[in-house]
Design an enzyme around this catalytic site. Structure first.
Site, PDB file in Angstrom:
ATOM      1  N   TYR A 256      63.890  81.961  37.722  1.00 28.23           N
ATOM      2  CA  TYR A 256      63.499  81.274  38.333  1.00 28.23           C
ATOM      3  C   TYR A 256      61.549  81.305  37.458  1.00 28.23           C
ATOM      4  O   TYR A 256      61.285  81.448  37.018  1.00 28.23           O
ATOM      5  CB  TYR A 256      62.955  81.228  39.414  1.00 28.23           C
ATOM      6  CG  TYR A 256      64.547  80.388  40.459  1.00 28.23           C
ATOM      7  CD1 TYR A 256      65.303  79.853  39.901  1.00 28.23           C
ATOM      8  CD2 TYR A 256      64.345  81.389  41.796  1.00 28.23           C
ATOM      9  CE1 TYR A 256      66.655  80.186  40.926  1.00 28.23           C
ATOM     10  CE2 TYR A 256      65.371  80.508  42.460  1.00 28.23           C
ATOM     11  CZ  TYR A 256      66.019  80.246  41.767  1.00 28.23           C
ATOM     12  OH  TYR A 256      67.331  80.385  43.047  1.00 28.23           O
ATOM     13  N   SER A 257      61.087  79.588  37.099  1.00 24.12           N
ATOM     14  CA  SER A 257      59.906  79.396  37.105  1.00 24.12           C
ATOM     15  C   SER A 257      58.600  80.272  37.208  1.00 24.12           C
ATOM     16  O   SER A 257      58.331  80.769  36.740  1.00 24.12           O
ATOM     17  CB  SER A 257      59.451  78.012  37.286  1.00 24.12           C
ATOM     18  OG  SER A 257      60.307  77.004  36.540  1.00 24.12           O
ATOM     19  N   GLU A 258      58.771  80.955  38.649  1.00 22.55           N
ATOM     20  CA  GLU A 258      58.229  82.289  39.252  1.00 22.55           C
ATOM     21  C   GLU A 258      59.488  82.360  40.463  1.00 22.55           C
ATOM     22  O   GLU A 258      59.812  81.884  40.987  1.00 22.55           O
ATOM     23  CB  GLU A 258      56.717  81.552  39.755  1.00 22.55           C
ATOM     24  CG  GLU A 258      55.897  81.380  38.180  1.00 22.55           C
ATOM     25  CD  GLU A 258      55.967  79.804  38.113  1.00 22.55           C
ATOM     26  OE1 GLU A 258      54.917  79.569  37.254  1.00 22.55           O
ATOM     27  OE2 GLU A 258      55.761  78.899  39.382  1.00 22.55           O
ATOM     28  N   THR A 259      58.749  83.445  40.756  1.00 20.13           N
ATOM     29  CA  THR A 259      59.271  84.447  42.076  1.00 20.13           C
ATOM     30  C   THR A 259      57.697  84.704  42.714  1.00 20.13           C
ATOM     31  O   THR A 259      57.123  85.571  42.423  1.00 20.13           O
ATOM     32  CB  THR A 259      60.362  85.467  41.724  1.00 20.13           C
ATOM     33  OG1 THR A 259      61.209  84.433  40.988  1.00 20.13           O
ATOM     34  CG2 THR A 259      60.656  86.181  42.800  1.00 20.13           C
TER      35      THR A 259
ATOM     36  N   HIS B 286      53.229  75.588  42.722  1.00 16.23           N
ATOM     37  CA  HIS B 286      54.769  76.224  43.763  1.00 16.23           C
ATOM     38  C   HIS B 286      55.120  77.095  44.451  1.00 16.23           C
ATOM     39  O   HIS B 286      55.201  76.874  45.722  1.00 16.23           O
ATOM     40  CB  HIS B 286      55.967  75.116  42.864  1.00 16.23           C
ATOM     41  CG  HIS B 286      56.942  75.844  42.095  1.00 16.23           C
ATOM     42  ND1 HIS B 286      56.727  76.393  41.239  1.00 16.23           N
ATOM     43  CD2 HIS B 286      57.818  76.139  42.735  1.00 16.23           C
ATOM     44  CE1 HIS B 286      57.622  77.099  40.955  1.00 16.23           C
ATOM     45  NE2 HIS B 286      58.610  77.367  42.040  1.00 16.23           N
TER      46      HIS B 286
END
Length: 301
Positions: free
Chosen positions: A52-55, A84
């Protein structure tokens, strides 16, 4: 996390779509809700695996007055702050922690992040965060190499309000305004991104380019960071918060509100509520939106 020697270690996670009120929209996020016992390398590997874009990884806070220490990883590196991930992490924790208050405080590399939950009939539906730092402009950049990064003509860039600028409220972005009929045509060129890295002083690994078109207080946005593993981001809270602060700085006044739409070209439309305010000569920003739960699972290491 306590386990017998040689036993498998299990780490629960939840995923959530952020900045949307419907599944398969917004920006997906994975939240490891009890990450104590994971090494830095394991967190990075899990973030790359989730892709994902971030975790995020939730840890006990250093200061008991705060709610958690939250570490944020994109597929290739740790982030000091991001939008987010904070909104989504607060939403997930509110659903897991009985009696969770309406305000959460997360310790992060960029500073303390305050998150206010949004509720409907007592149930969490989203959150709003305050960026941890005031607006800092880190220098202007030339249009030609940025136009090459996204396959646009130099004439597509709008510089009446500001030139392309590197700015931050916790994590830095290159922010550039483009014409409304151009934003949908932007497409990243990874070779041009590599060539443009020299524009970003002190950062040899990441160039995050945030494009926006503006009509009054309505924003259409796209964000590209292919060198950090994010070809395009469906919703970038930290970049939108930076933009809100930058526009208040350019327009003048004491406060401003905006609505930003991002992710349309990816088929994951996202809606972000933005605000900025001037306090004692400094400009601060907030960003908020709704969330939708998706999956729960566990990683076995």
């Amino acid at each position: 996390m306590t386990t017998a020697p040689g036993a498998a270690r299990r780490f629960a996670y939840s995923t959530v779509d952020v900045f949307t009120d419907r599944r398969f929209g917004g920006n997906p996020l994975a939240v490891f809700t009890d990450a104590e016992g994971l090494s830095d390398a394991e967190m990075q590997a899990l973030a790359a695996e989730m892709n994902y874009s971030e975790t995020t990884f939730v840890l006990p806070p250093a200061d008991g007055a705060n709610d958690a220490r939250v570490r944020i990883f994109n597929p290739t590196a740790e982030m000091p702050f991001a939008g987010h991930p904070n909104v989504g992490t607060a939403y997930v924790l509110a659903g897991l922690r009985e009696g969770c208050g309406d305000v959460l405080r997360f310790e992060e590399t960029a500073g303390l992040v305050t998150v206010r939950l949004r509720r409907d009939a007592g149930n969490p539906v989203g959150a709003e965060i305050d960026a941890p730092q005031s607006l800092q402009r880190l220098g202007e950049l030339p249009v030609p190499p940025l136009a090459a990064c996204v396959g646009l003509d130099e004439r597509d860039f709008v510089t009446d309000t500001h030139a392309p600028v590197r700015a931050t409220v916790g994590v830095d972005f290159i922010i550039a305004q483009v014409a409304a009929d151009a934003i949908g045509r932007a497409a990243p060129d990874i070779a041009a991104f590599r060539a443009a890295l020299a524009l970003v002083e002190g950062d040899s690994e990441r160039l995050s380019l945030f494009l926006y078109a503006r009509e009054g207080n309505t924003i259409r946005a796209r964000m590209f960071a292919p060198l950090a593993g994010t070809w395009e981001d469906p919703a970038t809270g930290s970049a939108n918060a930076t933009l809100a602060a930058l526009l208040l700085d350019c327009d003048g006044g004491d406060e401003a509100r905006f609505e930003s739409v991002q992710g349309v070209e990816m088929g994951r439309p996202s809606t972000l509520s933005l605000s900025a305010r001037r306090v004692d000569g400094w400009i601060y920003a907030s960003v908020g939106g709704d969330c939708v739960p998706m999956f729960r699972g566990e990683a076995v290491l």
